[in-house]
Motif scaffolding. Structure first.
Motif, mmCIF file in Angstrom:
data_model
loop_
_atom_site.group_PDB
_atom_site.id
_atom_site.type_symbol
_atom_site.label_atom_id
_atom_site.label_comp_id
_atom_site.label_asym_id
_atom_site.label_seq_id
_atom_site.Cartn_x
_atom_site.Cartn_y
_atom_site.Cartn_z
ATOM 1 N N LYS A 5 19.424 -26.557 -130.914
ATOM 2 C CA LYS A 5 19.363 -25.093 -131.070
ATOM 3 C C LYS A 5 17.948 -24.623 -131.342
ATOM 4 O O LYS A 5 17.550 -23.556 -130.899
ATOM 5 N N GLN A 8 16.178 -24.496 -128.038
ATOM 6 C CA GLN A 8 16.622 -23.383 -127.198
ATOM 7 C C GLN A 8 16.024 -22.064 -127.650
ATOM 8 O O GLN A 8 15.810 -21.164 -126.846
ATOM 9 N N LYS A 9 15.696 -21.945 -128.903
ATOM 10 C CA LYS A 9 15.105 -20.700 -129.411
ATOM 11 C C LYS A 9 13.594 -20.655 -129.209
ATOM 12 O O LYS A 9 13.002 -19.591 -129.270
ATOM 13 N N ASN A 10 12.989 -21.794 -128.968
ATOM 14 C CA ASN A 10 11.546 -21.847 -128.770
ATOM 15 C C ASN A 10 11.191 -21.167 -127.438
ATOM 16 O O ASN A 10 11.684 -21.535 -126.385
ATOM 17 N N LYS A 11 10.272 -20.186 -127.493
ATOM 18 C CA LYS A 11 9.910 -19.422 -126.292
ATOM 19 C C LYS A 11 9.149 -20.280 -125.282
ATOM 20 O O LYS A 11 9.284 -20.089 -124.074
ATOM 21 N N THR A 12 8.357 -21.223 -125.751
ATOM 22 C CA THR A 12 7.607 -22.085 -124.836
ATOM 23 C C THR A 12 8.549 -22.935 -124.005
ATOM 24 O O THR A 12 8.382 -23.071 -122.791
ATOM 25 N N VAL A 13 9.528 -23.501 -124.663
ATOM 26 C CA VAL A 13 10.488 -24.337 -123.943
ATOM 27 C C VAL A 13 11.374 -23.482 -123.055
ATOM 28 O O VAL A 13 11.694 -23.845 -121.928
ATOM 29 N N ARG A 14 11.730 -22.319 -123.525
ATOM 30 C CA ARG A 14 12.660 -21.458 -122.798
ATOM 31 C C ARG A 14 12.022 -20.815 -121.563
ATOM 32 O O ARG A 14 12.662 -20.696 -120.515
ATOM 33 N N TYR A 15 10.774 -20.373 -121.680
ATOM 34 C CA TYR A 15 10.132 -19.666 -120.573
ATOM 35 C C TYR A 15 8.965 -20.445 -119.951
ATOM 36 O O TYR A 15 8.746 -20.378 -118.740
#
Length: 106
Positions: A5, A8-15
């Motif tokens: 979780k 998934q909340k990390n912006k670097t990993v997400r985008y």
């Protein structure tokens, strides 16, 4: 350490990671597609060996002095500018008109 979780909340990993994958993957994909294009052009350019021999014989270097001598021999005083037919005009009919005018004048 890190939970799923939290990743998934990390912006670097997400985008960022999908964007990098898209850029790097896209460059490899484009390279493959452009290679197909160049391969197809090479295939189209290949000539029959007998035809290629004829073409290579005809390709002789043109000397500027020789062309100048040819132009000096032409008589430009008797040259006449004759326009070609327009796209909407019948070319056969136009050629006949031009021939009949030349016969009347000459």
């Amino acid at each position: 350490m890190f939970s799923l979780k939290a990743l998934q909340k990390n912006k670097t990993v997400r985008y960022g990671v999908p964007m990098l994958l898209l850029i790097v993957g896209g460059s490899f994909g484009l390279r493959e597609f452009t290679q197909i294009r160049y391969d197809a052009q090479k295939i189209r350019r290949k000539l029959d060996p007998s035809l290629e021999a004829k073409v290579s014989i005809q390709r002789q270097p043109v000397m500027l002095e020789e062309e100048y001598e040819k132009m000096k021999e032409t008589n430009l005083d008797e040259w006449k500018n004759i326009r070609g037919p327009r796209p909407w005009e019948d070319s056969k009919e136009y050629q006949e008109q031009q021939r009949s005018r030349q016969n009347k004048e000459g």
